[in-house]
Design a protein around this motif. Sequence first.
Motif, short mmCIF file in Angstrom:
data_model
loop_
_atom_site.label_atom_id
_atom_site.label_comp_id
_atom_site.label_asym_id
_atom_site.label_seq_id
_atom_site.Cartn_x
_atom_site.Cartn_y
_atom_site.Cartn_z
N LEU A 200 0.84 -1.19 0.00
CA LEU A 200 0.00 0.00 0.00
C LEU A 200 0.88 1.24 0.00
CD1 LEU A 200 -2.77 -1.22 2.46
CD2 LEU A 200 -3.05 -0.70 0.02
N LEU A 201 0.50 2.22 -0.80
CA LEU A 201 1.33 3.40 -1.03
C LEU A 201 0.92 4.54 -0.10
CD1 LEU A 201 3.44 4.93 -2.78
CD2 LEU A 201 1.52 5.58 -4.26
N PRO A 202 1.82 5.00 0.79
CA PRO A 202 1.50 6.15 1.65
C PRO A 202 1.33 7.42 0.82
CG PRO A 202 3.37 4.92 2.52
CD PRO A 202 3.13 4.41 1.14
N ALA A 203 0.39 8.26 1.22
CA ALA A 203 0.11 9.49 0.48
C ALA A 203 1.34 10.38 0.37
CB ALA A 203 -1.04 10.25 1.15
N GLY A 204 2.16 10.41 1.42
CA GLY A 204 3.34 11.27 1.41
C GLY A 204 4.38 10.89 0.38
N ASN A 205 4.30 9.66 -0.16
CA ASN A 205 5.28 9.21 -1.14
C ASN A 205 4.94 9.66 -2.56
OD1 ASN A 205 5.79 7.48 1.23
ND2 ASN A 205 7.21 6.43 -0.11
N LEU A 206 3.76 10.22 -2.76
CA LEU A 206 3.39 10.68 -4.09
C LEU A 206 4.29 11.82 -4.53
CD1 LEU A 206 -0.52 10.76 -4.02
CD2 LEU A 206 0.91 9.27 -5.42
N MET A 207 4.75 11.76 -5.77
CA MET A 207 5.52 12.84 -6.36
C MET A 207 4.66 13.69 -7.29
SD MET A 207 9.20 11.05 -7.16
CE MET A 207 10.01 12.63 -7.42
N GLY A 208 3.77 13.05 -8.03
CA GLY A 208 2.93 13.81 -8.95
C GLY A 208 2.19 12.92 -9.91
N ARG A 209 1.49 13.57 -10.84
CA ARG A 209 0.66 12.88 -11.83
C ARG A 209 1.34 12.91 -13.20
NH1 ARG A 209 -4.84 15.58 -12.01
NH2 ARG A 209 -3.76 17.11 -13.32
N ALA A 210 1.42 11.76 -13.84
CA ALA A 210 2.00 11.69 -15.18
C ALA A 210 1.03 12.31 -16.18
CB ALA A 210 2.29 10.24 -15.55
N GLU A 211 1.52 13.28 -16.98
CA GLU A 211 0.65 14.05 -17.85
C GLU A 211 0.85 13.75 -19.34
OE1 GLU A 211 -1.68 15.73 -16.60
OE2 GLU A 211 -1.09 16.50 -14.64
N TRP A 212 2.11 13.84 -19.81
CA TRP A 212 2.38 13.76 -21.24
C TRP A 212 3.59 12.88 -21.53
CZ3 TRP A 212 -0.41 16.00 -25.23
CH2 TRP A 212 -1.39 16.93 -24.86
N ILE A 213 3.52 12.16 -22.65
CA ILE A 213 4.72 11.57 -23.24
C ILE A 213 5.26 12.61 -24.21
CG2 ILE A 213 5.69 9.69 -24.62
CD1 ILE A 213 3.23 8.01 -23.80
N VAL A 214 6.43 13.14 -23.92
CA VAL A 214 7.02 14.18 -24.77
C VAL A 214 7.72 13.56 -25.97
CG1 VAL A 214 8.67 16.09 -24.83
CG2 VAL A 214 7.30 15.70 -22.78
N ALA A 215 8.46 12.49 -25.74
CA ALA A 215 9.20 11.81 -26.80
C ALA A 215 9.47 10.39 -26.32
CB ALA A 215 10.50 12.54 -27.11
N SER A 216 10.04 9.58 -27.21
CA SER A 216 10.31 8.20 -26.83
C SER A 216 11.48 7.66 -27.65
CB SER A 216 9.07 7.33 -27.06
OG SER A 216 9.27 6.03 -26.56
N TRP A 217 12.38 6.99 -26.95
CA TRP A 217 13.55 6.40 -27.59
C TRP A 217 13.64 4.92 -27.22
CZ3 TRP A 217 13.46 11.42 -26.15
CH2 TRP A 217 13.96 12.37 -27.06
N GLU A 218 14.23 4.16 -28.12
CA GLU A 218 14.51 2.77 -27.80
C GLU A 218 15.53 2.72 -26.67
OE1 GLU A 218 15.77 0.82 -31.30
OE2 GLU A 218 13.97 1.36 -32.46
N PRO A 219 15.56 1.62 -25.90
CA PRO A 219 16.54 1.51 -24.81
C PRO A 219 17.95 1.79 -25.29
CG PRO A 219 14.95 -0.27 -24.67
CD PRO A 219 14.64 0.47 -25.94
N GLY A 220 18.68 2.58 -24.50
CA GLY A 220 20.05 2.95 -24.84
C GLY A 220 20.16 4.32 -25.45
N ALA A 221 19.03 4.87 -25.95
CA ALA A 221 19.04 6.21 -26.52
C ALA A 221 18.68 7.21 -25.44
CB ALA A 221 18.07 6.30 -27.68
N SER A 222 18.95 8.49 -25.71
CA SER A 222 18.70 9.53 -24.72
C SER A 222 18.50 10.87 -25.40
CB SER A 222 19.87 9.64 -23.73
OG SER A 222 19.75 10.79 -22.92
N LEU A 223 17.64 11.69 -24.79
CA LEU A 223 17.43 13.05 -25.27
C LEU A 223 18.73 13.84 -25.26
CD1 LEU A 223 15.46 15.38 -26.04
CD2 LEU A 223 15.18 15.80 -23.58
N PHE A 224 19.62 13.50 -24.34
CA PHE A 224 20.86 14.26 -24.15
C PHE A 224 22.03 13.66 -24.94
CE2 PHE A 224 18.23 14.65 -20.31
CZ PHE A 224 17.98 16.00 -20.37
N LYS A 225 21.75 12.66 -25.79
CA LYS A 225 22.79 12.06 -26.64
C LYS A 225 22.32 12.16 -28.10
CE LYS A 225 24.03 8.71 -23.03
NZ LYS A 225 24.09 7.26 -22.69
#
Length: 264
Positions: A222-247
């Motif tokens: 069970l997930l404590p409320a205090g552990n929430l970070m936020g709500r997922a809103e958008w997929i901005v982009a997507s790369w295959e494993p090993g790729a990166s926005l910063f590479k």
Amino acid sequence: MTDTAPAPTDAPTEVSPKPTTPSALHEIFDIVRTVGLGLLAALCLHAVLFQPFTIPSSSMEPGLVTGDYIVVSKYPYGWSLASLPFHMGAPGERLFGRDPARGDVVVFRLPRDPKQTWIKRVIGLPGDTAQVKGGQLFVNGVAWAQTPLGPTQDHDAPWRTVEQVRETQTSGRSYVTYDGGPGLPGDDTPPIIVPQGQYLVMGDNRDNSLDGRFDRSVGVGLLPAGNLMGRAEWIVASWEPGASLFKPWTWVKLQPGRFLRRIR
């Protein structure tokens, strides 16, 4: 008679004051101040408003797949120490805390190891009783409808055949899940009573997710409320494993069709 040339006179000249240059110490101070203010602004932005994350696993397929670069909003559920971009110890209570809605996809700090951030879908709210029977969800005694959509290959494990199932909550909210077949771990659970200040979360890839159906020693519990970070809103982009926005040299590994997609 000879002409006598007038004695030369010096023309007046204007002397400009020598411009003063800031000392090296002053320049260093300005640089440090500018960088510090920039970091503080970025920290506030990430802690209070939005933070990017990369999906590291396939537990939320088919909606989210490994390599998706997503944006998470921090303000919908209030803030705690879990909201900070870095681990600061026990998350504690939330400021201006609000419950997520059933079906929200949330990012949180794993209760047994808050250094880890995980993502799942909210199934049960405080006061709910949830149970999985034969792979079907029942919340407060009411079954959530399941509509088979046919078999497909798992996005991250194409050798694995799964059934696509549209799950519809009693509110009408729906999304597609993966079912790996009958009789698998997590397909049948005892009734799970969700206490105040906690939530039941599950992955959409139901037979490949260590979530709230499993004890905290191996899953989320069970997930404590205090552990929430936020709500997922958008997929901005997507790369295959090993790729990166910063590479930039890996950008050829884009996963087409997964740009600027709202997370449902």
